[in-house]
Design an enzyme around this catalytic site. Structure first.
Site, PDB file in Angstrom:
ATOM      1  N   SER A 201       0.865  -1.184   0.000  1.00  0.00           N
ATOM      2  CA  SER A 201       0.000   0.000   0.000  1.00  0.00           C
ATOM      3  C   SER A 201       0.894   1.223   0.000  1.00  0.00           C
ATOM      4  O   SER A 201       2.034   1.161   0.487  1.00  0.00           O
ATOM      5  CB  SER A 201      -0.864   0.007   1.270  1.00  0.00           C
ATOM      6  OG  SER A 201      -1.430   1.289   1.465  1.00  0.00           O
TER       7      SER A 201
ATOM      8  N   TYR B  97      -1.193  -0.899  10.466  1.00  0.00           N
ATOM      9  CA  TYR B  97      -1.374  -1.271   9.052  1.00  0.00           C
ATOM     10  C   TYR B  97      -0.225  -0.703   8.214  1.00  0.00           C
ATOM     11  O   TYR B  97       0.369  -1.409   7.392  1.00  0.00           O
ATOM     12  CB  TYR B  97      -2.725  -0.726   8.578  1.00  0.00           C
ATOM     13  CG  TYR B  97      -3.017  -0.909   7.102  1.00  0.00           C
ATOM     14  CD1 TYR B  97      -3.506  -2.117   6.613  1.00  0.00           C
ATOM     15  CD2 TYR B  97      -2.835   0.141   6.204  1.00  0.00           C
ATOM     16  CE1 TYR B  97      -3.799  -2.265   5.261  1.00  0.00           C
ATOM     17  CE2 TYR B  97      -3.124   0.001   4.858  1.00  0.00           C
ATOM     18  CZ  TYR B  97      -3.601  -1.207   4.391  1.00  0.00           C
ATOM     19  OH  TYR B  97      -3.898  -1.361   3.053  1.00  0.00           O
TER      20      TYR B  97
HETATM   21  N1  LIG Z   1      -8.728  -0.610  -1.151  1.00  0.00           N
HETATM   22  C1  LIG Z   1      -7.687   0.169  -0.990  1.00  0.00           C
HETATM   23  O1  LIG Z   1      -7.825   1.411  -1.033  1.00  0.00           O
HETATM   24  C2  LIG Z   1      -6.311  -0.399  -0.794  1.00  0.00           C
HETATM   25  C3  LIG Z   1      -5.229   0.492  -0.858  1.00  0.00           C
HETATM   26  C4  LIG Z   1      -3.951   0.002  -0.672  1.00  0.00           C
HETATM   27  C5  LIG Z   1      -3.752  -1.342  -0.430  1.00  0.00           C
HETATM   28  N2  LIG Z   1      -4.810  -2.185  -0.365  1.00  0.00           N
HETATM   29  C6  LIG Z   1      -4.527  -3.588  -0.112  1.00  0.00           C
HETATM   30  O2  LIG Z   1      -5.095  -4.368  -1.129  1.00  0.00           O
HETATM   31  C7  LIG Z   1      -5.429  -5.645  -0.612  1.00  0.00           C
HETATM   32  C8  LIG Z   1      -6.872  -5.961  -0.966  1.00  0.00           C
HETATM   33  O3  LIG Z   1      -7.685  -4.966  -0.378  1.00  0.00           O
HETATM   34  P1  LIG Z   1      -9.203  -4.685  -0.789  1.00  0.00           P
HETATM   35  O4  LIG Z   1      -9.356  -3.231  -0.760  1.00  0.00           O
HETATM   36  O5  LIG Z   1      -9.570  -5.476  -1.987  1.00  0.00           O
HETATM   37  O6  LIG Z   1      -9.900  -5.242   0.527  1.00  0.00           O
HETATM   38  P2  LIG Z   1     -11.268  -6.010   0.795  1.00  0.00           P
HETATM   39  O7  LIG Z   1     -12.293  -5.658  -0.199  1.00  0.00           O
HETATM   40  O8  LIG Z   1     -11.542  -5.811   2.237  1.00  0.00           O
HETATM   41  O9  LIG Z   1     -10.835  -7.529   0.536  1.00  0.00           O
HETATM   42  C9  LIG Z   1      -9.959  -8.173   1.422  1.00  0.00           C
HETATM   43  C10 LIG Z   1      -9.845  -9.624   1.038  1.00  0.00           C
HETATM   44  O10 LIG Z   1      -8.996 -10.280   1.979  1.00  0.00           O
HETATM   45  C11 LIG Z   1      -9.713 -11.387   2.549  1.00  0.00           C
HETATM   46  N3  LIG Z   1      -9.290 -11.558   3.932  1.00  0.00           N
HETATM   47  C12 LIG Z   1      -9.417 -10.672   4.954  1.00  0.00           C
HETATM   48  N4  LIG Z   1      -8.940 -11.209   6.087  1.00  0.00           N
HETATM   49  C13 LIG Z   1      -8.503 -12.461   5.770  1.00  0.00           C
HETATM   50  C14 LIG Z   1      -7.903 -13.522   6.513  1.00  0.00           C
HETATM   51  N5  LIG Z   1      -7.660 -13.409   7.831  1.00  0.00           N
HETATM   52  N6  LIG Z   1      -7.585 -14.667   5.866  1.00  0.00           N
HETATM   53  C15 LIG Z   1      -7.839 -14.799   4.542  1.00  0.00           C
HETATM   54  N7  LIG Z   1      -8.393 -13.841   3.789  1.00  0.00           N
HETATM   55  C16 LIG Z   1      -8.715 -12.682   4.402  1.00  0.00           C
HETATM   56  C17 LIG Z   1     -11.195 -11.008   2.423  1.00  0.00           C
HETATM   57  O11 LIG Z   1     -12.061 -12.130   2.367  1.00  0.00           O
HETATM   58  P3  LIG Z   1     -12.757 -12.804   3.687  1.00  0.00           P
HETATM   59  O12 LIG Z   1     -13.465 -11.728   4.410  1.00  0.00           O
HETATM   60  O13 LIG Z   1     -13.633 -13.866   3.095  1.00  0.00           O
HETATM   61  O14 LIG Z   1     -11.633 -13.422   4.475  1.00  0.00           O
HETATM   62  C18 LIG Z   1     -11.176 -10.341   1.053  1.00  0.00           C
HETATM   63  O15 LIG Z   1     -11.181 -11.317   0.032  1.00  0.00           O
HETATM   64  C19 LIG Z   1      -5.141  -5.590   0.882  1.00  0.00           C
HETATM   65  O16 LIG Z   1      -3.889  -6.145   1.162  1.00  0.00           O
HETATM   66  C20 LIG Z   1      -5.128  -4.106   1.174  1.00  0.00           C
HETATM   67  O17 LIG Z   1      -4.337  -3.794   2.294  1.00  0.00           O
HETATM   68  C21 LIG Z   1      -6.085  -1.740  -0.551  1.00  0.00           C
END
Ligand SMILES: NC(=O)c1ccc[n+]([C@@H]2O[C@H](COP(=O)([O-])OP(=O)(O)OC[C@H]3O[C@@H](n4cnc5c(N)ncnc54)[C@H](OP(=O)(O)O)[C@@H]3O)[C@@H](O)[C@H]2O)c1
Length: 272
Positions: free
Chosen positions: A148, A161
């Site tokens: 991130s 985080y």
């Molecule tokens: N969205 C943003 O603005 C942003 C920005 C920078 C970086 N990121 C990074 O991008 C990645 C994806 O984020 P996103 O925005 O797509 O988030 P999201 O919509 O919350 O999706 C998170 C995913 O991780 C899974 N997950 C969460 N806890 C878990 C666990 N303990 N074990 C296995 N799976 C788990 C969730 O599924 P379940 O609930 O079924 O487990 C879901 O599939 C993350 O690493 C996040 O830090 C996101």
């Protein structure tokens, strides 16, 4: 000579963590379109089955495997399941990540530290280790870690985080360095703000009108004028998973609409 086929993932087996929604789901669907067999994994099997069904409906091959990736036995079970079914892992995308609560550095509790670190760093490290052992045996592979921009610039109220995502960047470099001679490339994608459940959860107590205002305010903070969408990440992921990136390792692709280049990104409360 360069050929577009270098971007193909035909014949490859890819594991995408957090593949049930958001960025992971978009990457999984993109990989399937590029020809890969995709294993999607997270905690909720119904969401995973839904993603796998969408991939199959579009003509791809997918498997849903439930695993809590903050727990070592479940990581081992995931790897065993993929090996029993496909006998190889060519591509691993460590995308699952979480930031379940906000707290200042004065208030953060040990439980929050453990929850975030167990998933964002420990699970990522040991799943990568298990996959890398298999990739070494098979002659090579690709690991993509989703960090991130908070791993470059600490965000107020989400320090743990931010620290975990800085750690992810170093995991990439450490693995890339040690695995280079085994033809395993390891790289980071560092997203900026992307419209997913993770981002929306920070506005969950707002009314629809207030939420719309918050979205617009965030859009205005971003030099490119909009919050990103999951598909904004897919092109880089396909590149890093494909043979087009065979001489690229230990590096980082920031996909953030130029947020890191903007001086005022300190609005509290949006972990990105
Ligand atoms: N969205 C943003 O603005 C942003 C920005 C920078 C970086 N990121 C990074 O991008 C990645 C994806 O984020 P996103 O925005 O797509 O988030 P999201 O919509 O919350 O999706 C998170 C995913 O991780 C899974 N997950 C969460 N806890 C878990 C666990 N303990 N074990 C296995 N799976 C788990 C969730 O599924 P379940 O609930 O079924 O487990 C879901 O599939 C993350 O690493 C996040 O830090 C996101």
């Amino acid at each position: 000579m360069f050929d577009l086929s270098w971007f193909s993932l035909e014949g490859k087996v890819a594991v995408v963590t957090g593949g049930s929604r958001g960025i992971g789901q978009a990457i999984a669907q993109g990989f399937a379109k590029a020809g890969a067999t995709v294993v999607v994994t997270s905690r909720k099997i119904d969401d995973l089955e839904e993603t796998a069904s969408r991939i199959k409906a579009a003509g791809g091959e997918a498997l849903a495997v439930q695993a809590h990736l903050g727990k070592m036995p479940e990581i081992a079970r995931l790897v065993d399941t993929v090996m029993e079914r496909y006998g190889r892992i060519d591509i691993l995308v460590n995308n699952a990540g979480a930031s379940p609560a906000m707290a200042s550095v004065l208030d953060a509790e040990e439980r929050l530290w453990d929850t975030i670190m167990n998933l964002n760093m420990k699970g990522l490290y040991f799943l990568s280790q298990a996959a890398a052992r298999i990739m070494k045996e098979k002659g090579g592979g690709k690991i993509i870690n989703v960090a991130s921009i908070d791993g470059f610039h600490p965000e107020r109220t989400v320090s743990i985080y931010s620290i975990s995502k800085a750690g992810v960047r170093m995991i990439t470099k450490a693995f890339a360095s040690e695995l280079a001679s085994f033809n395993i490339q390891v790289n980071t994608i560092a997203p900026g703000p992307i419209r997913t459940k993770m981002m929306d959860s920070h506005w969950h107590d707002l009314s629809p009108e207030e939420k719309e205002k918050a979205v617009k305010a965030t859009d205005r903070l971003i030099p490119m004028g909009r919050i990103g969408v999951p598909d904004d990440i897919v092109g880089a992921a396909v590149y890093l998973a494909s043979s087009a990136s065979n001489y690229t390792t230990g590096t980082e692709i920031v996909i953030d609409g130029a947020v890191l280049l903007a001086p005022l990104i300190d609005a509290p409360g949006v972990p990105i």
